[in-house]
Write a protein that holds these residues in place. Structure first.
Motif, PDB file in Angstrom:
ATOM      1  N   VAL A 155       0.876  -1.182   0.000  1.00 23.22           N
ATOM      2  CA  VAL A 155       0.000   0.000   0.000  1.00 23.22           C
ATOM      3  C   VAL A 155       0.911   1.228   0.000  1.00 23.22           C
ATOM      4  CG1 VAL A 155      -1.970   1.134   1.087  1.00 23.22           C
ATOM      5  CG2 VAL A 155      -1.642  -1.327   1.390  1.00 23.22           C
ATOM      6  N   PRO A 156       1.549   1.514  -1.130  1.00 24.20           N
ATOM      7  CA  PRO A 156       2.534   2.602  -1.165  1.00 24.20           C
ATOM      8  C   PRO A 156       1.859   3.964  -1.057  1.00 24.20           C
ATOM      9  CG  PRO A 156       2.176   1.715  -3.362  1.00 24.20           C
ATOM     10  CD  PRO A 156       1.426   0.820  -2.424  1.00 24.20           C
ATOM     11  N   SER A 157       2.586   4.902  -0.503  1.00 26.87           N
ATOM     12  CA  SER A 157       2.093   6.271  -0.367  1.00 26.87           C
ATOM     13  C   SER A 157       2.938   7.195  -1.234  1.00 26.87           C
ATOM     14  CB  SER A 157       2.153   6.709   1.093  1.00 26.87           C
ATOM     15  OG  SER A 157       3.505   6.859   1.498  1.00 26.87           O
ATOM     16  N   ASN A 158       2.525   8.452  -1.296  1.00 30.28           N
ATOM     17  CA  ASN A 158       3.293   9.435  -2.062  1.00 30.28           C
ATOM     18  C   ASN A 158       3.960  10.466  -1.165  1.00 30.28           C
ATOM     19  OD1 ASN A 158       1.095  10.843  -1.183  1.00 30.28           O
ATOM     20  ND2 ASN A 158       0.339  11.444  -3.198  1.00 30.28           N
ATOM     21  N   THR A 159       4.076  10.140   0.137  1.00 29.30           N
ATOM     22  CA  THR A 159       4.761  11.049   1.043  1.00 29.30           C
ATOM     23  C   THR A 159       6.263  11.068   0.734  1.00 29.30           C
ATOM     24  OG1 THR A 159       5.029   9.273   2.665  1.00 29.30           O
ATOM     25  CG2 THR A 159       3.078  10.683   2.872  1.00 29.30           C
ATOM     26  N   LYS A 160       6.910  12.170   1.059  1.00 32.03           N
ATOM     27  CA  LYS A 160       8.335  12.319   0.755  1.00 32.03           C
ATOM     28  C   LYS A 160       9.159  11.387   1.631  1.00 32.03           C
ATOM     29  CE  LYS A 160      12.001  15.794   0.506  1.00 32.03           C
ATOM     30  NZ  LYS A 160      12.447  15.341  -0.834  1.00 32.03           N
ATOM     31  N   GLU A 161      10.127  10.731   1.018  1.00 30.24           N
ATOM     32  CA  GLU A 161      11.015   9.828   1.753  1.00 30.24           C
ATOM     33  C   GLU A 161      12.210  10.599   2.305  1.00 30.24           C
ATOM     34  OE1 GLU A 161      10.692   5.527  -0.273  1.00 30.24           O
ATOM     35  OE2 GLU A 161      11.446   7.044  -1.651  1.00 30.24           O
ATOM     36  N   PRO A 162      12.816  10.111   3.395  1.00 27.44           N
ATOM     37  CA  PRO A 162      13.941  10.825   4.010  1.00 27.44           C
ATOM     38  C   PRO A 162      15.288  10.530   3.343  1.00 27.44           C
ATOM     39  CG  PRO A 162      13.372   8.940   5.354  1.00 27.44           C
ATOM     40  CD  PRO A 162      12.350   8.982   4.236  1.00 27.44           C
ATOM     41  N   TYR A 163      15.277  10.094   2.117  1.00 26.96           N
ATOM     42  CA  TYR A 163      16.506   9.836   1.377  1.00 26.96           C
ATOM     43  C   TYR A 163      16.206  10.115  -0.090  1.00 26.96           C
ATOM     44  CZ  TYR A 163      13.835   5.587   2.266  1.00 26.96           C
ATOM     45  OH  TYR A 163      12.813   4.709   2.508  1.00 26.96           O
ATOM     46  N   PRO A 164      17.230  10.462  -0.856  1.00 30.22           N
ATOM     47  CA  PRO A 164      16.989  10.820  -2.259  1.00 30.22           C
ATOM     48  C   PRO A 164      16.747   9.582  -3.120  1.00 30.22           C
ATOM     49  CG  PRO A 164      19.330  10.874  -1.793  1.00 30.22           C
ATOM     50  CD  PRO A 164      18.642  10.600  -0.471  1.00 30.22           C
ATOM     51  N   PHE A 165      16.086   9.805  -4.261  1.00 31.50           N
ATOM     52  CA  PHE A 165      15.997   8.775  -5.292  1.00 31.50           C
ATOM     53  C   PHE A 165      16.603   9.363  -6.555  1.00 31.50           C
ATOM     54  CE2 PHE A 165      14.220   6.518  -8.868  1.00 31.50           C
ATOM     55  CZ  PHE A 165      14.278   5.205  -8.456  1.00 31.50           C
ATOM     56  N   TYR A 166      17.628   8.686  -7.073  1.00 31.27           N
ATOM     57  CA  TYR A 166      18.377   9.211  -8.212  1.00 31.27           C
ATOM     58  C   TYR A 166      17.789   8.691  -9.519  1.00 31.27           C
ATOM     59  CZ  TYR A 166      21.741  10.140  -4.506  1.00 31.27           C
ATOM     60  OH  TYR A 166      22.341  10.564  -3.343  1.00 31.27           O
ATOM     61  N   GLU A 167      17.493   9.618 -10.420  1.00 31.47           N
ATOM     62  CA  GLU A 167      17.014   9.260 -11.747  1.00 31.47           C
ATOM     63  C   GLU A 167      18.174   9.271 -12.735  1.00 31.47           C
ATOM     64  OE1 GLU A 167      14.032  12.097 -12.747  1.00 31.47           O
ATOM     65  OE2 GLU A 167      12.768  11.627 -11.015  1.00 31.47           O
ATOM     66  N   ALA A 168      18.058   8.448 -13.762  1.00 33.56           N
ATOM     67  CA  ALA A 168      19.065   8.454 -14.824  1.00 33.56           C
ATOM     68  C   ALA A 168      18.989   9.774 -15.578  1.00 33.56           C
ATOM     69  CB  ALA A 168      18.837   7.287 -15.773  1.00 33.56           C
ATOM     70  N   GLY A 169      20.139  10.309 -15.923  1.00 34.97           N
ATOM     71  CA  GLY A 169      20.186  11.598 -16.606  1.00 34.97           C
ATOM     72  C   GLY A 169      20.597  11.462 -18.052  1.00 34.97           C
ATOM     73  N   GLY A 170      21.074  12.560 -18.605  1.00 36.36           N
ATOM     74  CA  GLY A 170      21.538  12.559 -19.977  1.00 36.36           C
ATOM     75  C   GLY A 170      20.417  12.733 -20.977  1.00 36.36           C
ATOM     76  N   LYS A 171      20.789  12.905 -22.238  1.00 37.58           N
ATOM     77  CA  LYS A 171      19.817  13.088 -23.316  1.00 37.58           C
ATOM     78  C   LYS A 171      19.766  11.911 -24.271  1.00 37.58           C
ATOM     79  CE  LYS A 171      17.564  15.914 -24.628  1.00 37.58           C
ATOM     80  NZ  LYS A 171      16.088  16.063 -24.474  1.00 37.58           N
ATOM     81  N   ILE A 172      20.563  10.890 -24.021  1.00 36.85           N
ATOM     82  CA  ILE A 172      20.598   9.740 -24.937  1.00 36.85           C
ATOM     83  C   ILE A 172      19.913   8.560 -24.278  1.00 36.85           C
ATOM     84  CG2 ILE A 172      22.078   8.149 -26.215  1.00 36.85           C
ATOM     85  CD1 ILE A 172      24.187  10.313 -26.318  1.00 36.85           C
ATOM     86  N   SER A 173      19.061   7.890 -25.042  1.00 38.66           N
ATOM     87  CA  SER A 173      18.383   6.702 -24.533  1.00 38.66           C
ATOM     88  C   SER A 173      17.968   5.820 -25.690  1.00 38.66           C
ATOM     89  CB  SER A 173      17.147   7.087 -23.714  1.00 38.66           C
ATOM     90  OG  SER A 173      16.408   5.934 -23.346  1.00 38.66           O
ATOM     91  N   LEU A 174      17.876   4.535 -25.408  1.00 38.70           N
ATOM     92  CA  LEU A 174      17.237   3.612 -26.334  1.00 38.70           C
ATOM     93  C   LEU A 174      15.729   3.803 -26.245  1.00 38.70           C
ATOM     94  CD1 LEU A 174      19.311   0.468 -25.323  1.00 38.70           C
ATOM     95  CD2 LEU A 174      19.721   1.951 -27.291  1.00 38.70           C
ATOM     96  N   GLY A 175      15.033   3.405 -27.299  1.00 41.29           N
ATOM     97  CA  GLY A 175      13.581   3.510 -27.276  1.00 41.29           C
ATOM     98  C   GLY A 175      13.031   4.014 -28.592  1.00 41.29           C
ATOM     99  N   MET A 176      11.765   4.429 -28.562  1.00 41.86           N
ATOM    100  CA  MET A 176      11.066   4.891 -29.755  1.00 41.86           C
ATOM    101  C   MET A 176      10.363   6.219 -29.469  1.00 41.86           C
ATOM    102  SD  MET A 176       9.140   1.466 -31.081  1.00 41.86           S
ATOM    103  CE  MET A 176       9.967  -0.114 -31.285  1.00 41.86           C
ATOM    104  N   ASN A 177      10.058   6.921 -30.540  1.00 35.64           N
ATOM    105  CA  ASN A 177       9.205   8.096 -30.448  1.00 35.64           C
ATOM    106  C   ASN A 177       7.766   7.604 -30.475  1.00 35.64           C
ATOM    107  OD1 ASN A 177       7.701  10.453 -30.789  1.00 35.64           O
ATOM    108  ND2 ASN A 177       9.263  11.419 -32.054  1.00 35.64           N
TER     109      ASN A 177
END
Length: 380
Positions: free
Chosen positions: A106-128
């Motif tokens: 039962v996950p919530s959307n409250t802020k967690e006390p630690y960061p979550f790192y997202e992948a950066g950059g402008k290059i990715s595999l995938g499709m438009n």
């Protein structure tokens, strides 16, 4: 009189007759082979493929890691130590372990006390996927703009995902997909005049029933296996796409597709993908490329947690509660009509297929009364 001939001579005669029959058979079918793309596996304008490899598309630069300038995310064990440090304070099991398990389901959307790192950059595999080039979109390694793959941002800096044995979630998901017939995915191309160029082909996805074919080592998948279609329990996995082949590459239109994706034997979750489409390099022996679409977030999350316990997610530092927040934060499609919150996230798979002969059952065995509930009997 033949019975009076020596055994050796009779054997030679039999061998000669057999070779003659084979030669006649080959010559009699040579015209058909010429029509069917020069003797390839394309027969009656039809060719089938069975999926042998599938991983989420994560761009890995030359150093073998995704673009994670802030490092990789903590997993359940590391987060538990942050939430409940060894500071001498007395805490109950209900306040700690059970609370964390409850947060998973039962996950919530409250802020967690630690960061979550997202992948950066402008290059990715995938499709438009949406036909646009928005600011948050990627550029493919080949230079295609407008690539939609927000799932890469969510899981790119989680050690459980990636292309290699050090990514246990992706690696084991793929191994189970290969081992368990329940997870067998087939595609069949019909109305095909050429595997090189054809403006109008039909692609149909099915769930298969049979093991993959390997060589004697058991490690390399081989073309030419037979795959029965599951028309009794697998009706929900059938979908048809319109496609075309250009310079040997199949591209298809978009349609919703449900993929069977079970990890443990007593649960049979699925992966619902909205607007899925194919981009595959075709050969008579196989196909390789991308499947792209919008992953349903709740379906994706349920598949993860029914297949992987918290203990096993810890092997890849996969924190379900953190990922749930990230998926909704990055979601970019299918807003809920009441709340306006997006419920799906753009994604892509790297996939490989081997050519297979797809066996259709008699019409009368196909279900005509709707999809029954899944049972353990369908698993293998």
């Amino acid at each position: 009189m033949e019975r009076y001939l020596p055994v050796k001579i009779r054997s030679l005669i039999a061998s000669h007759v057999l070779l003659t029959v084979i030669a006649i058979a080959i010559s009699s079918t040579s015209g058909v082979a010429a029509e069917d793309n020069s003797g390839t596996a394309l027969k009656n304008r039809t060719i089938g493929y069975v999926m042998t490899e599938r991983r989420w598309s994560i761009f890995m630069p030359s150093e073998g890691k995704a673009d994670c300038p802030h490092g990789f995310n903590n997993g359940p064990r590391e987060q538990f130590r942050i939430l409940f440090p060894d500071d001498g304070k007395q805490r109950t099991v209900l306040e700690t372990q059970l609370a964390r398990e409850g947060e998973i389901w039962v996950p919530s959307n409250t802020k967690e006390p630690y960061p979550f790192y997202e992948a950066g950059g402008k290059i990715s595999l995938g499709m438009n996927l949406d036909g646009r080039d928005d600011p948050e979109d990627f550029v493919s390694p080949e230079g295609e703009r407008g690539v939609d793959n927000q799932l890469y941002r969510a899981i790119g800096c989680v050690n459980g995902y990636g292309d290699g044995v050090e990514a246990p979630v992706d690696q084991y998901d793929e191994q189970v997909m290969q081992m368990r017939p329940y997870n067998r995915t087939l595609i069949e191309l019909t109305k095909v005049d050429s595997l090189t160029n054809d403006d109008d082909v039909t692609v149909t996805a099915y769930r298969g029933l049979d093991p993959l074919r390997t060589d004697a080592s058991g490690k390399n998948f081989m073309p030419g296996s037979s795959q029965r279609i599951d028309m009794r329990w697998g009706k929900r996995f059938i979908q048809t796409f319109h496609g075309k082949i250009t310079n040997g590459v199949l591209t298809s239109g978009a349609a919703d597709l449900t993929l069977p994706d079970a990890i443990v034997s007593n649960a049979h979750p699925v992966l619902p993908i909205r607007d899925l489409r194919f981009r595959l390099k075709l050969t008579p022996e196989g196909a390789e490329g991308l499947m792209g679409g919008y992953a349903d977030i709740e379906g994706w999350y349920l598949q993860l947690n029914t297949g992987w316990s918290t203990h096993h997610q810890s092997y890849g530092q996969v924190s379900s509660p953190s990922l749930h927040r990230a998926l909704y934060r990055l979601a970019d499609a299918y807003p809920d009509p009441k709340t306006g919150i997006n419920t799906a996230i753009s994604s892509a798979f790297n996939v490989k297929f081997k050519q297979a002969f797809i066996l259709h059952p008699p019409e009368e065995v196909a279900s005509k009364t709707g999809e029954p509930l899944h049972t353990l009997a369908e698993a293998e």
